[in-house]
Design a protein around this motif. Structure first.
Motif, short mmCIF file in Angstrom:
data_model
loop_
_atom_site.label_atom_id
_atom_site.label_comp_id
_atom_site.label_asym_id
_atom_site.label_seq_id
_atom_site.Cartn_x
_atom_site.Cartn_y
_atom_site.Cartn_z
N SER A 1 1.50 -1.57 -0.05
CA SER A 1 0.21 0.18 -0.02
C SER A 1 1.03 1.53 -0.40
CB SER A 1 -0.82 -0.60 1.45
OG SER A 1 -1.91 -1.23 1.41
N ALA A 2 1.64 1.10 0.96
CA ALA A 2 3.13 2.50 1.40
C ALA A 2 3.50 2.62 -0.88
CB ALA A 2 3.81 2.06 1.83
N LEU A 3 4.28 1.30 -1.12
CA LEU A 3 4.62 1.98 -2.59
C LEU A 3 3.98 2.54 -3.31
CD1 LEU A 3 7.02 1.85 -3.88
CD2 LEU A 3 6.47 -0.98 -5.03
N ALA A 4 2.05 1.40 -3.63
CA ALA A 4 1.45 2.08 -4.28
C ALA A 4 1.17 3.93 -4.13
CB ALA A 4 -0.16 1.52 -3.99
N ILE A 5 1.15 4.58 -2.49
CA ILE A 5 0.38 5.49 -2.53
C ILE A 5 1.73 6.47 -2.70
CG2 ILE A 5 0.64 7.24 -0.76
CD1 ILE A 5 -1.31 5.28 0.56
N ALA A 6 3.41 6.02 -3.07
CA ALA A 6 3.71 6.71 -3.09
C ALA A 6 4.83 6.75 -4.46
CB ALA A 6 5.76 5.77 -2.16
N LYS A 7 4.46 6.19 -5.45
CA LYS A 7 4.17 5.98 -6.51
C LYS A 7 3.43 6.85 -7.67
CE LYS A 7 6.34 3.95 -9.50
NZ LYS A 7 7.75 4.26 -10.64
N ILE A 8 1.74 6.69 -6.83
CA ILE A 8 0.61 7.24 -8.35
C ILE A 8 -0.17 8.19 -7.12
CG2 ILE A 8 -1.68 6.29 -8.72
CD1 ILE A 8 0.81 5.02 -9.85
N VAL A 9 0.47 8.55 -5.55
CA VAL A 9 0.13 9.60 -5.32
C VAL A 9 1.39 11.14 -5.31
CG1 VAL A 9 -1.37 10.14 -2.99
CG2 VAL A 9 -2.51 8.69 -4.35
N VAL A 10 1.65 10.69 -4.01
CA VAL A 10 2.70 11.08 -3.55
C VAL A 10 4.10 11.78 -4.54
CG1 VAL A 10 4.92 11.68 -2.52
CG2 VAL A 10 3.34 10.34 -1.91
N SER A 11 4.54 11.02 -5.28
CA SER A 11 5.09 11.08 -6.81
C SER A 11 4.17 12.23 -7.64
CB SER A 11 5.71 10.04 -7.32
OG SER A 11 6.55 10.26 -8.62
N PRO A 12 3.36 12.54 -8.49
CA PRO A 12 3.08 13.35 -8.82
C PRO A 12 2.35 14.46 -8.02
CG PRO A 12 1.27 11.20 -9.30
CD PRO A 12 2.38 10.45 -8.04
N ILE A 13 2.85 14.95 -6.62
CA ILE A 13 2.50 15.88 -6.64
C ILE A 13 3.95 16.29 -6.13
CG2 ILE A 13 2.26 16.94 -3.71
CD1 ILE A 13 -0.13 15.18 -3.47
N LEU A 14 4.92 16.03 -5.86
CA LEU A 14 6.04 16.06 -6.15
C LEU A 14 6.53 16.42 -7.24
CD1 LEU A 14 8.25 13.71 -3.51
CD2 LEU A 14 7.19 16.00 -3.54
N GLY A 15 5.83 15.29 -9.18
CA GLY A 15 6.40 16.12 -10.18
C GLY A 15 5.90 17.37 -10.30
#
Length: 543
Positions: free
Chosen positions: A450-464
């Motif tokens: 779950s943490a990796l999915a949130i990091a890749k699909i939620v957190v990463s776009p915000i940082l991007g």
């Protein structure tokens, strides 16, 4: 500016095409029409024929000496995204347990996204209509995507990113419960340190507040006095623990202790935290760092060398741990009593690595990109393939450039790359083993999944978005190049590449990839929602 309804439709439409095409791959795989052998063959066709043709057919007409400067920002953003993904995956690994055979694979899953069929399909669909210029922006977008694909192949194979997958299968098996216990102890230590540091910070604030009150009262009496220590001596030592401490087994000793003069000292018990690696010692209490010797050491002997199609040879070396220092150990040293031959010289190792690097770099996708850029930038060469104003190359009898038939062939074959890639993606997802029982899910690393999915699909776009906006404000990314800005933002919301499934199957001794499958499915399910949101937001931001 598009209306809200039009903006949502523009964002959803390419994903519908993606889902439908991927669904066909799932259906024919479930119906046993598209077996694994056929899927592997289709993947070789994509890798060696269709993607090189697509890249060449888009790069040559899209790039010129006027916009070649966009390669710098594209490469920079691509490397930033990979580094950011590796960092996020490493953070997930620190707080959630990961299976031993996926301890390095999670880093690859975080760093390398699906830079092929998914972004190409979606970006081509979006740039083919309003608010983009459909005549030029679609070709330009695919040319920009080629820079990300080039970085993907460069870092995964020549630079050795794929070797981390092979490291997962080095050494003996470690039970999942042991991995859980290691993370549990790590979390407990971090939490205890955080609590103690917070307590110390609060007490220091209280001390400062008391000192300020005393100073204020002295000033009101007309007596300006320096700061005083409110808590000192024995009271401070006993009530205010010192930082950098961790809990450990306690041993209490008491008795009459004498100093160097033989005078008995105070008989107050001295409490020591064991084992003894003393950091700070006061007159009353000795604080020591806790070293947990109950955690077992994990040894990982190196496996045999593996060769994977165009993938480089892998020599994962493990570490032998003992009571002193860990050092690399060869497999033959640990398993055989025969004398070990001398290690190869520095030049032999350098030559071998250079040869592996060049072999990996000579893969068809990389070669097509490397060849396409000089052709696009050198006017006489470009005039052989595409029509140019004031071209120095005379046309063929049909009025087209002499090698225009090569461009026509590349366009024709390259058009099959995206749909065929999405079908293979659906086939790969259909073969992933999904746990169906609650007991099976409990045995899986649900936290890290779950943490990796949130990091890749939620957190990463915000940082991007933040990174791309910052680079645009700094002038690194051209503010007027809307296609460039959209492509850079869009690549921040990509799930783990399915290429890792094939690499894991190759490096695994059993040919299975059960761990990566559990990490992929939540990402691709969450991708449909977040990619729609990101597309709508980025179009509204750019236009």
């Amino acid at each position: 500016m598009l209306s809200l309804g039009a903006l949502i439709w523009v964002s959803v439409r390419p994903l519908l095409r993606l889902v439908l095409c991927t669904g066909f791959g799932v259906l024919i795989t479930r119906a046993d029409i598209f077996p694994a052998v056929a899927s592997r063959g289709a993947g070789q066709i994509i890798l060696n024929i269709t993607i090189p043709c697509l890249m060449f057919s888009k790069i040559v007409p899209a790039f010129s000496q006027n916009n070649i400067g966009t390669l710098g920002p594209l490469f920079l953003v691509a490397f930033i995204y990979e580094g950011m993904g590796l960092l996020l995956a490493w953070i997930v690994k620190q707080f959630f347990w990961v299976p031993h055979r996926f301890r390095y694979g999670i880093l690859v899953a975080g760093g390398w996204g699906n830079y092929g069929d998914i972004p190409t399909s979606v970006v081509m669909s979006i740039t083919a209509g309003p608010p983009f210029n459909s005549t030029n922006d679609q070709t330009l977008a695919v040319a920009y995507i080629s820079a990300f694909i080039f970085v993907f192949f460069l870092t995964l194979f020549p630079f050795g990113g794929s070797r981390m997958i092979a490291w997962d299968f080095a050494g003996p098996e470690v039970e999942d419960e042991e991995m859980r216990e290691v993370i549990r102890l790590k979390r407990r230590t971090v939490l205890q340190i955080w609590k103690k540091m917070s307590s110390i910070a609060r007490r220091r604030l209280n001390v400062q507040a008391l000192e300020e009150d005393d100073r204020y009262s002295d000033e009101t009496e007309g007596k300006q006095l320096p700061y005083r220590t409110v808590l000192s001596g024995t009271q401070f030592d006993e009530e205010c623990p010192l930082p950098n401490t961790a809990p450990g087994p306690l041993s209490t000793t008491s008795g009459n202790h004498k100093d160097s003069t033989g005078t008995p000292e105070d008989t107050t018990p001295i409490i020591t935290v064991l084992p003894s690696e003393t950091i700070v010692t006061t007159s009353r209490i000795s604080y020591t760092a806790h070293v947990d010797t109950s955690v077992p050491h994990i040894t990982s002997p190196a496996p045999t060398i593996t060769h994977v199609d165009t993938v480089t040879q892998v020599e994962p070396h493990a570490l032998r741990t003992d009571n002193t220092h860990a050092k690399p150990v060869r497999f033959d040293e640990a398993s055989s009593s025969e004398p070990v031959t001398d290690k190869p010289t520095f030049w032999k190792r350098t030559f071998k690595r250079a040869r592996i690097f060049l072999v990996s770099l000579s893969s068809p996708p990389s070669l097509s990109i490397i060849v396409a850029f000089p052709v696009a930038l050198i006017t006489p060469l470009k005039g052989l393939f595409v029509t140019l104003p004031n071209s120095p190359i005379p046309n063929a009898p049909d009025g087209q450039p002499p090698l225009a038939f090569i461009m026509d062939t590349a366009n024709f074959i390259g058009a099959a790359s995206v749909p065929l890639g999405l079908i293979c993606l659906g086939a790969a997802l259909a073969r992933l083993k999904v746990p169906m029982s609650l007991t099976a899910w409990k045995a899986m690393p649900v936290g890290s999944i779950s943490a990796l999915a949130i990091a890749k699909i939620v957190v990463s776009p915000i940082l991007g978005v933040i990174i791309c906006q910052g680079l645009t404000s700094a002038g690194v990314i051209d503010k007027n190049d809307k296609v460039l800005r959209f492509v850079c933002i869009f690549f921040s919301c990509l799930p783990t590449a399915t290429t890792q499934v094939y690499l894991t199957q190759v490096y695994s001794s059993t040919g299975s990839a059960e761990h990566i499958s559990a990490f992929l499915i939540p990402q691709y399910a969450l991708m449909v929602i977040m990619m729609t949101v990101l597309t709508a937001y980025s179009i509204n931001l750019i236009f």
